[in-house]
Write a protein that holds these residues in place. Structure first.
Motif, PDB file in Angstrom:
ATOM      1  N   LEU A   1     -49.848 -69.143  53.152  1.00 56.77           N
ATOM      2  CA  LEU A   1     -51.290 -69.317  53.026  1.00 56.77           C
ATOM      3  C   LEU A   1     -51.668 -70.734  53.423  1.00 56.77           C
ATOM      4  CD1 LEU A   1     -52.110 -67.484  49.672  1.00 56.77           C
ATOM      5  CD2 LEU A   1     -52.773 -66.796  51.976  1.00 56.77           C
ATOM      6  N   THR A   2     -52.603 -70.839  54.364  1.00 57.28           N
ATOM      7  CA  THR A   2     -53.030 -72.141  54.862  1.00 57.28           C
ATOM      8  C   THR A   2     -54.286 -72.619  54.150  1.00 57.28           C
ATOM      9  OG1 THR A   2     -54.458 -71.225  56.589  1.00 57.28           O
ATOM     10  CG2 THR A   2     -52.112 -71.527  57.133  1.00 57.28           C
ATOM     11  N   ARG A   3     -54.610 -73.867  54.406  1.00 50.68           N
ATOM     12  CA  ARG A   3     -55.834 -74.434  53.839  1.00 50.68           C
ATOM     13  C   ARG A   3     -57.055 -73.633  54.303  1.00 50.68           C
ATOM     14  NH1 ARG A   3     -54.719 -79.331  54.418  1.00 50.68           N
ATOM     15  NH2 ARG A   3     -54.673 -80.095  52.285  1.00 50.68           N
ATOM     16  N   ARG A   4     -57.068 -73.212  55.553  1.00 47.84           N
ATOM     17  CA  ARG A   4     -58.203 -72.420  56.037  1.00 47.84           C
ATOM     18  C   ARG A   4     -58.322 -71.117  55.254  1.00 47.84           C
ATOM     19  NH1 ARG A   4     -59.595 -69.394  61.765  1.00 47.84           N
ATOM     20  NH2 ARG A   4     -57.528 -68.505  61.459  1.00 47.84           N
ATOM     21  N   ASP A   5     -57.184 -70.500  54.935  1.00 41.11           N
ATOM     22  CA  ASP A   5     -57.195 -69.234  54.214  1.00 41.11           C
ATOM     23  C   ASP A   5     -57.898 -69.342  52.868  1.00 41.11           C
ATOM     24  OD1 ASP A   5     -55.777 -67.773  56.140  1.00 41.11           O
ATOM     25  OD2 ASP A   5     -53.841 -68.438  55.334  1.00 41.11           O
ATOM     26  N   LEU A   6     -57.859 -70.518  52.251  1.00 41.91           N
ATOM     27  CA  LEU A   6     -58.387 -70.698  50.899  1.00 41.91           C
ATOM     28  C   LEU A   6     -59.746 -71.382  50.882  1.00 41.91           C
ATOM     29  CD1 LEU A   6     -55.090 -71.903  49.172  1.00 41.91           C
ATOM     30  CD2 LEU A   6     -56.020 -69.597  49.255  1.00 41.91           C
ATOM     31  N   SER A   7     -60.309 -71.638  52.060  1.00 44.69           N
ATOM     32  CA  SER A   7     -61.517 -72.452  52.146  1.00 44.69           C
ATOM     33  C   SER A   7     -62.773 -71.629  52.401  1.00 44.69           C
ATOM     34  CB  SER A   7     -61.375 -73.492  53.264  1.00 44.69           C
ATOM     35  OG  SER A   7     -60.324 -74.393  53.001  1.00 44.69           O
ATOM     36  N   ASN A   8     -63.886 -72.216  52.029  1.00 43.16           N
ATOM     37  CA  ASN A   8     -65.219 -71.743  52.408  1.00 43.16           C
ATOM     38  C   ASN A   8     -65.863 -72.776  53.316  1.00 43.16           C
ATOM     39  OD1 ASN A   8     -65.019 -70.569  49.309  1.00 43.16           O
ATOM     40  ND2 ASN A   8     -66.073 -69.187  50.703  1.00 43.16           N
ATOM     41  N   TRP A   9     -66.817 -72.321  54.130  1.00 38.74           N
ATOM     42  CA  TRP A   9     -67.578 -73.252  54.952  1.00 38.74           C
ATOM     43  C   TRP A   9     -68.700 -73.854  54.117  1.00 38.74           C
ATOM     44  CZ3 TRP A   9     -66.930 -75.983  59.114  1.00 38.74           C
ATOM     45  CH2 TRP A   9     -68.027 -76.588  59.732  1.00 38.74           C
ATOM     46  N   ASP A  10     -68.721 -75.167  54.043  1.00 38.46           N
ATOM     47  CA  ASP A  10     -69.739 -75.886  53.293  1.00 38.46           C
ATOM     48  C   ASP A  10     -70.841 -76.298  54.264  1.00 38.46           C
ATOM     49  OD1 ASP A  10     -71.249 -78.010  52.026  1.00 38.46           O
ATOM     50  OD2 ASP A  10     -69.647 -78.107  50.529  1.00 38.46           O
ATOM     51  N   THR A  11     -72.012 -75.710  54.129  1.00 41.55           N
ATOM     52  CA  THR A  11     -73.098 -75.959  55.083  1.00 41.55           C
ATOM     53  C   THR A  11     -73.694 -77.348  54.929  1.00 41.55           C
ATOM     54  OG1 THR A  11     -74.703 -74.949  53.573  1.00 41.55           O
ATOM     55  CG2 THR A  11     -73.679 -73.509  55.214  1.00 41.55           C
ATOM     56  N   ALA A  12     -73.529 -77.956  53.781  1.00 45.46           N
ATOM     57  CA  ALA A  12     -74.082 -79.296  53.569  1.00 45.46           C
ATOM     58  C   ALA A  12     -73.224 -80.356  54.249  1.00 45.46           C
ATOM     59  CB  ALA A  12     -74.218 -79.585  52.078  1.00 45.46           C
ATOM     60  N   VAL A  13     -71.909 -80.322  53.996  1.00 53.39           N
ATOM     61  CA  VAL A  13     -71.032 -81.336  54.584  1.00 53.39           C
ATOM     62  C   VAL A  13     -70.540 -80.928  55.975  1.00 53.39           C
ATOM     63  CG1 VAL A  13     -70.277 -82.110  52.314  1.00 53.39           C
ATOM     64  CG2 VAL A  13     -68.902 -80.432  53.560  1.00 53.39           C
ATOM     65  N   GLN A  14     -70.820 -79.662  56.382  1.00 58.58           N
ATOM     66  CA  GLN A  14     -70.401 -79.158  57.687  1.00 58.58           C
ATOM     67  C   GLN A  14     -68.886 -79.252  57.867  1.00 58.58           C
ATOM     68  OE1 GLN A  14     -72.484 -77.704  60.461  1.00 58.58           O
ATOM     69  NE2 GLN A  14     -73.339 -77.279  58.439  1.00 58.58           N
ATOM     70  N   ASP A  15     -68.174 -78.674  56.898  1.00 57.95           N
ATOM     71  CA  ASP A  15     -66.719 -78.669  56.972  1.00 57.95           C
ATOM     72  C   ASP A  15     -66.189 -77.589  56.042  1.00 57.95           C
ATOM     73  OD1 ASP A  15     -64.193 -79.379  57.757  1.00 57.95           O
ATOM     74  OD2 ASP A  15     -64.284 -81.441  57.004  1.00 57.95           O
ATOM     75  N   TRP A  16     -64.892 -77.291  56.193  1.00 57.68           N
ATOM     76  CA  TRP A  16     -64.209 -76.344  55.321  1.00 57.68           C
ATOM     77  C   TRP A  16     -63.820 -77.054  54.026  1.00 57.68           C
ATOM     78  CZ3 TRP A  16     -64.158 -71.304  56.431  1.00 57.68           C
ATOM     79  CH2 TRP A  16     -64.374 -70.919  57.741  1.00 57.68           C
ATOM     80  N   VAL A  17     -64.104 -76.394  52.901  1.00 51.47           N
ATOM     81  CA  VAL A  17     -63.864 -76.983  51.590  1.00 51.47           C
ATOM     82  C   VAL A  17     -63.258 -75.925  50.678  1.00 51.47           C
ATOM     83  CG1 VAL A  17     -64.955 -77.977  49.549  1.00 51.47           C
ATOM     84  CG2 VAL A  17     -65.758 -78.626  51.823  1.00 51.47           C
ATOM     85  N   ILE A  18     -62.227 -76.304  49.913  1.00 51.70           N
ATOM     86  CA  ILE A  18     -61.676 -75.410  48.902  1.00 51.70           C
ATOM     87  C   ILE A  18     -62.486 -75.594  47.625  1.00 51.70           C
ATOM     88  CG2 ILE A  18     -59.657 -74.829  47.512  1.00 51.70           C
ATOM     89  CD1 ILE A  18     -57.899 -75.773  49.786  1.00 51.70           C
ATOM     90  N   SER A  19     -63.131 -74.534  47.206  1.00 49.55           N
ATOM     91  CA  SER A  19     -64.000 -74.620  46.022  1.00 49.55           C
ATOM     92  C   SER A  19     -63.165 -74.736  44.753  1.00 49.55           C
ATOM     93  CB  SER A  19     -64.888 -73.369  45.947  1.00 49.55           C
ATOM     94  OG  SER A  19     -64.102 -72.235  45.587  1.00 49.55           O
ATOM     95  N   ASN A  20     -63.846 -75.049  43.646  1.00 47.79           N
ATOM     96  CA  ASN A  20     -63.186 -75.174  42.345  1.00 47.79           C
ATOM     97  C   ASN A  20     -63.077 -73.838  41.615  1.00 47.79           C
ATOM     98  OD1 ASN A  20     -62.774 -77.978  42.490  1.00 47.79           O
ATOM     99  ND2 ASN A  20     -64.899 -78.351  41.875  1.00 47.79           N
ATOM    100  N   TYR A  21     -63.580 -72.770  42.220  1.00 49.05           N
ATOM    101  CA  TYR A  21     -63.515 -71.468  41.558  1.00 49.05           C
ATOM    102  C   TYR A  21     -62.073 -70.969  41.509  1.00 49.05           C
ATOM    103  CZ  TYR A  21     -68.572 -71.426  42.253  1.00 49.05           C
ATOM    104  OH  TYR A  21     -69.900 -71.738  42.229  1.00 49.05           O
ATOM    105  N   PRO A  22     -61.698 -70.254  40.460  1.00 52.51           N
ATOM    106  CA  PRO A  22     -60.320 -69.743  40.361  1.00 52.51           C
ATOM    107  C   PRO A  22     -60.010 -68.751  41.480  1.00 52.51           C
ATOM    108  CG  PRO A  22     -61.710 -68.772  38.663  1.00 52.51           C
ATOM    109  CD  PRO A  22     -62.515 -69.872  39.293  1.00 52.51           C
ATOM    110  N   LYS A  23     -58.774 -68.811  41.953  1.00 58.18           N
ATOM    111  CA  LYS A  23     -58.349 -67.983  43.069  1.00 58.18           C
ATOM    112  C   LYS A  23     -57.121 -67.172  42.674  1.00 58.18           C
ATOM    113  CE  LYS A  23     -60.386 -71.089  46.413  1.00 58.18           C
ATOM    114  NZ  LYS A  23     -61.365 -71.495  45.401  1.00 58.18           N
ATOM    115  N   THR A  24     -57.109 -65.946  43.163  1.00 62.37           N
ATOM    116  CA  THR A  24     -56.012 -65.039  42.843  1.00 62.37           C
ATOM    117  C   THR A  24     -55.488 -64.438  44.131  1.00 62.37           C
ATOM    118  OG1 THR A  24     -57.073 -64.498  40.735  1.00 62.37           O
ATOM    119  CG2 THR A  24     -55.333 -63.012  41.503  1.00 62.37           C
ATOM    120  N   VAL A  25     -54.176 -64.263  44.199  1.00 56.30           N
ATOM    121  CA  VAL A  25     -53.551 -63.629  45.345  1.00 56.30           C
ATOM    122  C   VAL A  25     -53.112 -62.226  44.940  1.00 56.30           C
ATOM    123  CG1 VAL A  25     -51.269 -64.586  44.828  1.00 56.30           C
ATOM    124  CG2 VAL A  25     -51.793 -63.838  47.133  1.00 56.30           C
TER     125      VAL A  25
END
Length: 873
Positions: free
Chosen positions: A833-857
């Motif tokens: 799993l890459t950083r892109r796989d776990l990221s969302n697009w942040d429209t404010a900063v115009q970049d991929w960001v991993i949110s603080n929400y819990p993630k499950t595989v």
């Protein structure tokens, strides 16, 4: 120039537009406002140091530095519709022994030629969930294109992605999931380009339906519109859904990208600077060239400034003899409207893509003519000039039938099986339905396969190819029956009720019903289906055929050939229907591949690359069939965001029959021992710095006399497009009544700025595909898969994750594999799993960001059957 984020101007816009509006209207205005394409200039120039492009750009520089302005223009401008042999060609450079580049279809084979193969559709290849097979298919297609003299193969396809199941050209692409499509397009590109042909990823972007994609086509169907459809897509949806597979294409080193017909956010895709300059060339770091779809260019200098590098087929309208580029591009460079660095960048990008796939200046000749299968004819088809040999009938098929058969068999999805399969020398086999048999007039009798007669092996349109043969299910099943001593009869009609009933009501009969649903490109109308399907039902009375046969025969097997999902709600649960298979669009080996699966020669492991909804409405999206904006551009708001296909079904709890990723096998598997190992990846660092200045390759004369059409001894070909001027009066030479405006009068600010430009934080410095840290591995996930059944088989474990946010899908696919496992044996499934796989697009900063929400595989066998789960800490 950077665009202003919507968050800064949206409230003011809404307060202006939303006064007195209902909540629903205001919400729609909000979504429409988010779907914007702000200007982005200048067009990013190539990066000779980009990963994987260094050698190609060194060769391109050595070549382009020798070219005159006229020769550079020749590389960028098509010679016109029917100008030479291929569906599209640019001008040649005879002085250096460089023949014309040949751009040619298509997604399933070499269009309009002979002695070529017809491969399974991209959608069928995706159903294999097999990366190696996707590559093998691409390599074989590249070999055939190379053997015909094709330079650029116009595929593979990631647009349409498959927003609506009725979309006419969904079958040319791979899947409605961006990750599966991304893998499919990347592996196909690698295969095609390893074979020595430039791949062209298309159609960029938002090209999700055929209705209203072209003004003339729509008007021909009686729709009075002045502009093409606008696909209105917000920034987050664009990045997380539609742009995702194109990023994979760029990372795979694709040489060209085709921009699409329709508008995006009310700006034509082939002159949309946000799409071409910002997203594609800047953020994704695309180093190849952007080619227009055929007649998708609408401006001259403005499209050059917006990032277009090659116009196809060159003329403004087919056979007009006029071009936005050609002589007009020569003039635009001479008067400074298009800067020298921009024409140099176009030429460099084209030639770098050419050299990247191993091509040399001395190319093999083009040995076919798209316009005729006759051996002799005019080389310049529109002008009927240059009578000579135009077809050499070169057989390029090699052993590709084996690959076609394998992909088609392994892409067949077993949707239901109560024990009737695999067949074991059945006593009496009855085959029913027109789809089992041949087209009475031959498999190539309908232009570009624009009909639905006989067995369906491929959809219609420019994405097709001529069959060298088509093995029908009827012929292949009969051959197997003869080998087994099985009694065999077939009724190859959907309407012969009495004959069919008489046959299938006999004792000991196993009935196999073949049905289909077709679609294709919008310039062909089949039974009122203007490219896009009118509905999701089976064609030619197929549903009634299935219901009737299953009411008469207690052992009925149904095989579906289709361009996407069909509605099976009314009959799939009938206990007399003992098996259902989706065989997609299998290509020329159709009958052989379905026999392989039905008789267990291939243990099925195909997985459905889309969801089978219970109703048409259950998908939440549909084709826009009627204009909704008066005579102006029809507006199609992608207001569902990232929630298409299984993502929507999960969110809305919409009724379905078979979920995405579903498929049965003739054996069984168990899942256990899920392990998650965290990597020691570095903290993400946004890209900083700036580019070098735009490079140029020498001065050129500005004397118009130096660019006049050559002497009378030079042969002029009717409707052929040249870079030469026909007058020293620039306005006359341009044929443009508005000629004389300066760049500053009609081009946006900074369009011609060749000074160093700041790098986007999300871009990758010399890293095609975006910031290279997006591909850092953060976790490695493993699971054990055991074959608990009696026979060997292939299992397709799939990995999904939850991103955790309130606006995120329930699960999204992030990895898969096909694993061969012997009975009683256990194999390990592994996904990084890459950083892109776990990221969302942040429209404010115009970049991929991993949110603080819990993630499950999750690991399981489909999007709804997720056997194992673990938190990602």
């Amino acid at each position: 120039m950077r665009y202003t984020p919507a968050a800064q101007w949206l409230p003011l816009l809404l307060s202006t537009l939303g006064v007195g509006a209902s909540d629903a209207d205001t919400e729609q205005l909000h979504k429409r406002a988010l779907a914007s394409s702000g200007p982005f200039y200048p067009s990013p120039w190539m990066d000779p140091a980009a990963d994987g492009w260094e050698e190609a750009y060194a060769k391109a520089k050595a070549f382009v530095s020798q070219l005159t302005l006229l020769e550079k223009v020749n590389l960028t401008t098509g010679v016109g519709w029917e100008g030479e042999q291929c569906v599209g060609q640019v001008g040649s450079i005879p002085r250096l022994g460089f023949r014309s580049l040949c751009m040619h279809d298509a997604p399933v084979g070499i269009r309009g030629t002979d002695y070529n193969s017809v491969f399974p559709s991209g959608q069928t290849a995706a159903a294999t969930f097999d990366k190696a097979l996707m590559y093998k298919r691409g390599f074989a297609m590249g070999e055939e294109a190379k053997g015909k003299g094709v330079t650029v193969l116009l595929g593979p396809v990631a647009g349409p992605l498959g927003r609506m199941p009725e979309g006419g050209r969904n079958w040319e692409g791979f899947s409605s999931d961006p990750v599966l499509t991304g893998v499919g397009i990347a592996e196909s590109i690698k295969g095609i380009q390893d074979a020595g042909v430039v791949a062209c990823a298309k159609h960029f972007i938002g090209n999700e339906q055929e209705h209203f994609r072209q003004i003339g086509e729509a008007q021909g169907y009686g729709f009075d519109i002045k502009e093409t459809l606008s696909s209105n897509i917000d920034d987050k949806t664009m990045h997380e859904l539609y742009l995702w597979p194109f990023a994979d294409a760029v990372r795979a080193g694709v040489g060209s990208v085709m921009c699409s017909y329709q508008q995006v956010n009310n700006s034509y895709a082939c002159q949309n600077s946000k799409l071409l300059n910002d997203l594609l060339k800047n953020e994704l770091g695309f180093q190849g060239f952007v080619m227009s779809d055929w007649q998708a260019q609408h401006t001259g200098a403005a499209s050059a400034a917006a990032g277009l590098d090659m116009t196809m087929p060159g003329d403004t309208v087919f056979n007009s003899g006029l071009s936005f580029w050609g002589a007009n591009l020569t003039l635009s460079v001479l008067n400074g409207t298009v800067p020298e660095w921009r024409i140099d960048d176009m030429a460099m990008r084209i030639m770098a893509a050419f050299f990247k796939v191993g091509l040399a200046v001395e190319q093999e000749p083009i040995n076919f003519s798209f316009w005729s299968l006759a051996t002799y004819g005019p080389i310049h088809w529109a002008a009927k000039k240059g009578f000579q040999q135009i077809n050499w009938h070169v057989d390029v098929r090699a052993n590709h039938a084996n690959i076609i058969r394998e992909v088609a068999a392994k892409g067949t999805v077993l949707l239901k099986n109560t024990g009737s399969l695999p067949l074991k020398k059945p006593k009496f086999l009855a085959v029913i339905g027109e789809d089992a048999g041949p087209n009475p007039l031959g498999p190539n009798s309908c232009n570009d396969r624009g009909c639905d007669n006989g067995s369906l092996g491929v959809g219609w349109g420019s994405g097709t190819a001529n069959y060298p043969y088509l093995v029908t299910p009827d012929s292949a099943l009969q051959a197997q029956a003869l080998k087994d001593g099985t009694r065999y009869e077939s009724v190859l009609s959907n309407y012969a009720a009495s004959q069919t009933k008489s046959l299938v009501t006999q004792d000991n009969v196993t009935a196999i019903v073949f049905v289909n649903a077709n679609s294709g490109e919008g310039y062909i109308n089949v039974d009122g289906n203007m490219g896009d399907r009118k509905n999701l039902t089976l064609w030619k009375n197929g549903d009634d055929l299935v219901k009737n046969v299953s009411s008469w025969c207690p052992n009925t097997i149904v095989v579906i050939h289709s361009t996407g999902p069909v509605l099976v709600t009314d009959w799939y649960n009938n206990p007399n229907i003992t098996a259902i298979l989706w065989a997609g669009l299998p290509g020329q080996e159709s009958g052989n591949s379905i026999v392989d699966v039905l008789y267990g020669k291939v243990n099925p492991f195909g997985r459905t690359p889309f969801t089978w909804g219970a109703t048409r409405e259950s998908y939440g999206t549909d084709v826009l069939y009627k204009p909704n904006n008066g005579k102006d551009a029809p507006q199609q708001d992608f207001s569902e965001g990232v929630f298409i296909d299984y993502r929507y079904f999960d969110k809305a709890n919409s009724p379905l029959v078979y979920e995405f990723g579903y498929g049965l096998s003739y054996t069984t598997f168990s899942y256990s021992n899920l392990q998650v190992e965290k990597s020691n990846a570095h903290t993400y660092r946004p890209t900083t710095g700036e580019t070098s200045p735009a490079p140029t390759f020498g001065n050129f004369s500005t004397d118009l006399n130096d660019y006049l059409f050559p002497s009378d001894e030079f042969p002029y070909i009717y409707q052929y497009l040249y870079p030469y001027l026909n007058s020293t009066d620039a306005k006359i030479a341009s044929a443009d009544p508005d000629y004389g405006q300066t760049a500053s009068e009609f081009l946006p600010p900074h369009a011609n700025d060749g000074s160093p430009q700041p790098l986007l934080r999300s871009s990758g410095k010399s890293s095609p595909g975006g910031n290279r840290q997006l591909y850092d591995v953060l976790y490695t996930v493993t699971a054990d898969i055991k074959n608990t059944g009696p026979i060997a088989g292939d299992e397709v474990p799939q990995l999904y994750i939850t991103l955790g946010g309130p606006d995120d899908p329930k699960v999204v696919l992030r990895g898969f594999d096909r694993i061969r496992i012997e009975p009683g044996q256990t194999a390990q499934f592994r996904v990084a799993l890459t950083r892109r796989d776990l990221s969302n697009w942040d429209t404010a900063v115009q970049d991929w960001v991993i949110s603080n929400y819990p993630k499950t595989v999750f690991v399981g066998r489909s999007s709804r059957k997720l056997d194992l789960s673990a938190p990602l800490t």
